[in-house]
Design a protein around this motif. Structure first.
Motif, PDB file in Angstrom:
ATOM      1  N   THR A  86       0.795  -1.232   0.000  1.00 23.45           N
ATOM      2  CA  THR A  86       0.000   0.000   0.000  1.00 23.45           C
ATOM      3  C   THR A  86       0.826   1.281   0.000  1.00 23.45           C
ATOM      4  O   THR A  86       0.322   2.334  -0.398  1.00 23.45           O
ATOM      5  CB  THR A  86      -0.911   0.033   1.237  1.00 23.45           C
ATOM      6  OG1 THR A  86      -0.092   0.040   2.424  1.00 23.45           O
ATOM      7  CG2 THR A  86      -1.845  -1.166   1.270  1.00 23.45           C
ATOM      8  N   GLY A  87       2.069   1.210   0.477  1.00 31.55           N
ATOM      9  CA  GLY A  87       2.866   2.416   0.640  1.00 31.55           C
ATOM     10  C   GLY A  87       2.598   3.131   1.940  1.00 31.55           C
ATOM     11  O   GLY A  87       3.264   4.114   2.280  1.00 31.55           O
ATOM     12  N   ALA A  88       1.610   2.662   2.693  1.00 25.69           N
ATOM     13  CA  ALA A  88       1.315   3.217   4.013  1.00 25.69           C
ATOM     14  C   ALA A  88       2.001   2.374   5.082  1.00 25.69           C
ATOM     15  O   ALA A  88       2.584   1.324   4.782  1.00 25.69           O
ATOM     16  CB  ALA A  88      -0.195   3.250   4.237  1.00 25.69           C
ATOM     17  N   GLU A  89       1.931   2.817   6.318  1.00 25.87           N
ATOM     18  CA  GLU A  89       2.454   2.051   7.439  1.00 25.87           C
ATOM     19  C   GLU A  89       1.274   1.325   8.079  1.00 25.87           C
ATOM     20  O   GLU A  89       0.491   1.929   8.819  1.00 25.87           O
ATOM     21  CB  GLU A  89       3.141   2.978   8.450  1.00 25.87           C
ATOM     22  CG  GLU A  89       4.339   3.726   7.896  1.00 25.87           C
ATOM     23  CD  GLU A  89       5.473   2.778   7.515  1.00 25.87           C
ATOM     24  OE1 GLU A  89       5.920   2.008   8.388  1.00 25.87           O
ATOM     25  OE2 GLU A  89       5.883   2.796   6.334  1.00 25.87           O
ATOM     26  N   ILE A  90       1.130   0.042   7.778  1.00 32.82           N
ATOM     27  CA  ILE A  90      -0.045  -0.717   8.181  1.00 32.82           C
ATOM     28  C   ILE A  90       0.218  -1.472   9.486  1.00 32.82           C
ATOM     29  O   ILE A  90       1.139  -2.293   9.565  1.00 32.82           O
ATOM     30  CB  ILE A  90      -0.478  -1.713   7.090  1.00 32.82           C
ATOM     31  CG1 ILE A  90      -0.718  -0.976   5.761  1.00 32.82           C
ATOM     32  CG2 ILE A  90      -1.722  -2.483   7.531  1.00 32.82           C
ATOM     33  CD1 ILE A  90      -1.816   0.047   5.798  1.00 32.82           C
ATOM     34  N   ASN A  91      -0.601  -1.184  10.483  1.00 35.06           N
ATOM     35  CA  ASN A  91      -0.544  -1.871  11.775  1.00 35.06           C
ATOM     36  C   ASN A  91      -1.877  -2.571  11.998  1.00 35.06           C
ATOM     37  O   ASN A  91      -2.924  -1.915  12.072  1.00 35.06           O
ATOM     38  CB  ASN A  91      -0.292  -0.868  12.906  1.00 35.06           C
ATOM     39  CG  ASN A  91       1.043  -0.166  12.768  1.00 35.06           C
ATOM     40  OD1 ASN A  91       2.040  -0.580  13.334  1.00 35.06           O
ATOM     41  ND2 ASN A  91       1.066   0.923  11.993  1.00 35.06           N
ATOM     42  N   LEU A  92      -1.868  -3.874  12.083  1.00 34.56           N
ATOM     43  CA  LEU A  92      -3.096  -4.662  12.194  1.00 34.56           C
ATOM     44  C   LEU A  92      -3.502  -4.834  13.653  1.00 34.56           C
ATOM     45  O   LEU A  92      -2.735  -5.359  14.460  1.00 34.56           O
ATOM     46  CB  LEU A  92      -2.904  -6.037  11.552  1.00 34.56           C
ATOM     47  CG  LEU A  92      -2.458  -6.041  10.088  1.00 34.56           C
ATOM     48  CD1 LEU A  92      -2.193  -7.468   9.636  1.00 34.56           C
ATOM     49  CD2 LEU A  92      -3.494  -5.370   9.192  1.00 34.56           C
ATOM     50  N   LYS A  93      -4.722  -4.399  13.984  1.00 32.55           N
ATOM     51  CA  LYS A  93      -5.263  -4.626  15.323  1.00 32.55           C
ATOM     52  C   LYS A  93      -5.941  -5.982  15.312  1.00 32.55           C
ATOM     53  O   LYS A  93      -7.007  -6.173  14.734  1.00 32.55           O
ATOM     54  CB  LYS A  93      -6.256  -3.525  15.705  1.00 32.55           C
ATOM     55  CG  LYS A  93      -6.876  -3.690  17.099  1.00 32.55           C
ATOM     56  CD  LYS A  93      -5.844  -3.740  18.213  1.00 32.55           C
ATOM     57  CE  LYS A  93      -6.537  -3.727  19.588  1.00 32.55           C
ATOM     58  NZ  LYS A  93      -5.592  -4.005  20.687  1.00 32.55           N
ATOM     59  N   LEU A  94      -5.306  -6.960  15.969  1.00 27.77           N
ATOM     60  CA  LEU A  94      -5.704  -8.367  15.845  1.00 27.77           C
ATOM     61  C   LEU A  94      -6.791  -8.740  16.852  1.00 27.77           C
ATOM     62  O   LEU A  94      -6.608  -9.586  17.737  1.00 27.77           O
ATOM     63  CB  LEU A  94      -4.473  -9.260  16.002  1.00 27.77           C
ATOM     64  CG  LEU A  94      -3.355  -9.010  14.993  1.00 27.77           C
ATOM     65  CD1 LEU A  94      -2.164  -9.918  15.267  1.00 27.77           C
ATOM     66  CD2 LEU A  94      -3.851  -9.199  13.562  1.00 27.77           C
ATOM     67  N   VAL A 133       0.216   6.366   8.772  1.00 20.26           N
ATOM     68  CA  VAL A 133       0.083   5.275   9.732  1.00 20.26           C
ATOM     69  C   VAL A 133      -1.396   4.894   9.837  1.00 20.26           C
ATOM     70  O   VAL A 133      -2.224   5.688  10.292  1.00 20.26           O
ATOM     71  CB  VAL A 133       0.632   5.672  11.114  1.00 20.26           C
ATOM     72  CG1 VAL A 133       0.478   4.502  12.094  1.00 20.26           C
ATOM     73  CG2 VAL A 133       2.098   6.081  11.006  1.00 20.26           C
ATOM     74  N   ILE A 134      -1.707   3.683   9.412  1.00 16.80           N
ATOM     75  CA  ILE A 134      -3.098   3.221   9.348  1.00 16.80           C
ATOM     76  C   ILE A 134      -3.262   1.962  10.190  1.00 16.80           C
ATOM     77  O   ILE A 134      -2.446   1.041  10.111  1.00 16.80           O
ATOM     78  CB  ILE A 134      -3.511   2.930   7.894  1.00 16.80           C
ATOM     79  CG1 ILE A 134      -3.335   4.184   7.030  1.00 16.80           C
ATOM     80  CG2 ILE A 134      -4.951   2.428   7.840  1.00 16.80           C
ATOM     81  CD1 ILE A 134      -3.655   3.959   5.568  1.00 16.80           C
ATOM     82  N   VAL A 135      -4.327   1.927  10.979  1.00 25.25           N
ATOM     83  CA  VAL A 135      -4.653   0.750  11.786  1.00 25.25           C
ATOM     84  C   VAL A 135      -6.007   0.193  11.337  1.00 25.25           C
ATOM     85  O   VAL A 135      -7.054   0.743  11.684  1.00 25.25           O
ATOM     86  CB  VAL A 135      -4.696   1.072  13.292  1.00 25.25           C
ATOM     87  CG1 VAL A 135      -5.139  -0.170  14.087  1.00 25.25           C
ATOM     88  CG2 VAL A 135      -3.343   1.561  13.782  1.00 25.25           C
ATOM     89  N   PRO A 136      -6.019  -0.878  10.533  1.00 25.47           N
ATOM     90  CA  PRO A 136      -7.275  -1.572  10.241  1.00 25.47           C
ATOM     91  C   PRO A 136      -7.600  -2.534  11.396  1.00 25.47           C
ATOM     92  O   PRO A 136      -6.730  -3.277  11.852  1.00 25.47           O
ATOM     93  CB  PRO A 136      -6.977  -2.346   8.958  1.00 25.47           C
ATOM     94  CG  PRO A 136      -5.612  -1.880   8.504  1.00 25.47           C
ATOM     95  CD  PRO A 136      -4.915  -1.405   9.740  1.00 25.47           C
ATOM     96  N   ALA A 137      -8.833  -2.504  11.843  1.00 30.11           N
ATOM     97  CA  ALA A 137      -9.267  -3.395  12.924  1.00 30.11           C
ATOM     98  C   ALA A 137      -9.771  -4.704  12.328  1.00 30.11           C
ATOM     99  O   ALA A 137     -10.777  -4.714  11.618  1.00 30.11           O
ATOM    100  CB  ALA A 137     -10.357  -2.734  13.763  1.00 30.11           C
TER     101      ALA A 137
END
Length: 403
Positions: free
Chosen positions: A33-41, A297-301
């Motif tokens: 994506t080019g973003a900083e993806i942090n997955l909320k598990l 910085v994006i956090v998908p839940a």
């Protein structure tokens, strides 16, 4: 109105049973994506989904008299498990109404957590109507899946964790069904951080919130159709919609093909199992359904992992089709020795692998001296799949691509 202090207060009750779920940086999805993806598990939560948070906060607020009466609710599966576990821990009798076609895994899990399961209706809304009948007939307390401020506050504790685990977050992406989760998370995020964007995501086949945002008032759908059964709701909540309008920056949709591909990618790249509703937030990022910048910085839940195994097989297959890694074709052969070997040689030459094939000489739709051949193939991508089809057509076969 639900506020930040309500979410903070809910944490004390939620922590009695829910776990603090990990937030993991994803190198794979960041590269994609080019973003900083942090997955909320949140798929690793007890009961496999976030719903235990809201259920626990609501059950904790019952009076002694309400505990004696017992509770009832309706759910497609995740809220069902949350209420069953929270009620059992509190010594409260629970009746859970679930749609007839709810995933078997969710039904059985709800029973194991101590809930008395009643199967009724074809979707969540019909199950809910029956649950309200039981509420009146048996004088039970109704624990709504999203139309309850205490439930919203409990779900919002996810937002508190995200703010603590990733204070530099720019955008949090959250699934929307009835709206309880995003109402709580948006309240928590806006209260905890000064400058954060909250984006809601719905399945295209159950997009009441997205349409409601466009219309400026709640829109009820005539029906829902999506692989994301956990958010398959005909109408966004009456109590949640004001929070969405006020505290959510944007609501977008993704189709089932994108959901299937994302679920497959999560399995392959992150070794993470989610259900359809658990994949929609990341799918919206991968599909660029909203604008974001390089390095954001994006956090998908990833809100749930309770996927039925039969459903998982189907969804993975659809994901592979969308990625060009599964090809199903049919063609007509002359019914003579060596013809099947000729087709197999072409496929082998093109470096495709055969999953399965069906050779039918009895179909009424073909000539007496012909046979119908259906082949399932493993391919390396859309370009490779097209090359396989082209090679078969060049050899004189009329190829019909089925998947």
């Amino acid at each position: 109105m639900l506020d930040y202090e309500d979410v903070l207060a809910a944490r004390e009750h939620v922590e009695q049973v829910a776990v603090r779920t990990p937030l993991n940086y994803s190198h794979s999805f960041s590269r994609l994506t080019g973003a900083e993806i942090n997955l909320k598990l949140e798929n690793t939560q007890r009961t496999g989904a976030f719903k235990i948070r809201g259920a626990m906060n609501r059950i904790a607020a019952l009076t002694d008299e309400e505990r004696e009466r017992g509770v009832v609710t309706a759910s497609a599966g995740n809220h069902a498990q949350g209420v069953a576990l929270a009620a059992t821990r509190a010594g409260v009798d629970s009746t859970i109404v679930m749609p007839k076609y709810a995933p078997v895994s969710k039904v059985e899990a709800t029973k194991r957590y101590g809930g008395d399961v009643v199967l009724h209706g074809i979707d969540y809304d019909e199950a809910q109507a029956h649950a309200h009948e039981l509420e009146r007939e048996e004088d039970r307390v109704y624990v709504h899946a999203f139309e309850d401020e205490r439930v919203m506050a409990g779900q919002g504790t996810i937002g508190l964790e995200i703010a603590e685990q990733c204070p530099e977050v720019d955008t949090v992406v959250v699934p929307i069904g009835g709206g309880g989760l995003i109402s709580g998370v948006a309240t928590a995020m806006k209260g905890a951080l000064d400058d954060v964007r909250v984006v809601g995501v719905q399945a295209a086949g159950a997009d009441s919130a997205a349409r409601s945002m466009e219309e400026g008032e709640r829109v009820e759908l005539s029906g829902v159709d999506t692989v994301a059964d956990g958010i398959a709701v005909r109408e966004v909540g009456e109590h949640t919609f004001p929070y969405i309008r006020e505290r959510v920056d944007e609501v977008v949709t993704v189709d089932d093909e994108a959901i299937a591909e994302t679920l497959t990618l999560l399995l392959e790249r992150s070794k993470t199992v989610v259900e359809g509703a658990g994949a929609v937030a990341l799918a919206a990022v991968l599909e660029e359904r909203f604008d974001y910048e390089e390095g954001e910085v994006i956090v998908p839940a990833l809100c749930g992992g309770n996927v039925d195994m039969n459903t998982l097989i189907t969804v993975i297959l659809r994901g592979l089709v969308r990625m060009g890694r599964y090809l199903k074709v049919s063609l007509e052969l002359k019914d003579r020795p060596g013809e099947l070997e000729r087709v197999a040689t072409i496929i082998a030459r093109e470096d495709a692998n055969v999953y399965a094939l069906t050779h039918d000489r009895t179909s009424r739709d073909i000539a007496v001296d012909a046979a119908d051949l259906e082949i399932e193939l493993e391919t390396h991508g859309h370009e490779h799949a097209a090359e396989v089809v082209a090679a078969l057509e060049e050899a004189g076969y009329e190829v019909e691509v089925e998947a």
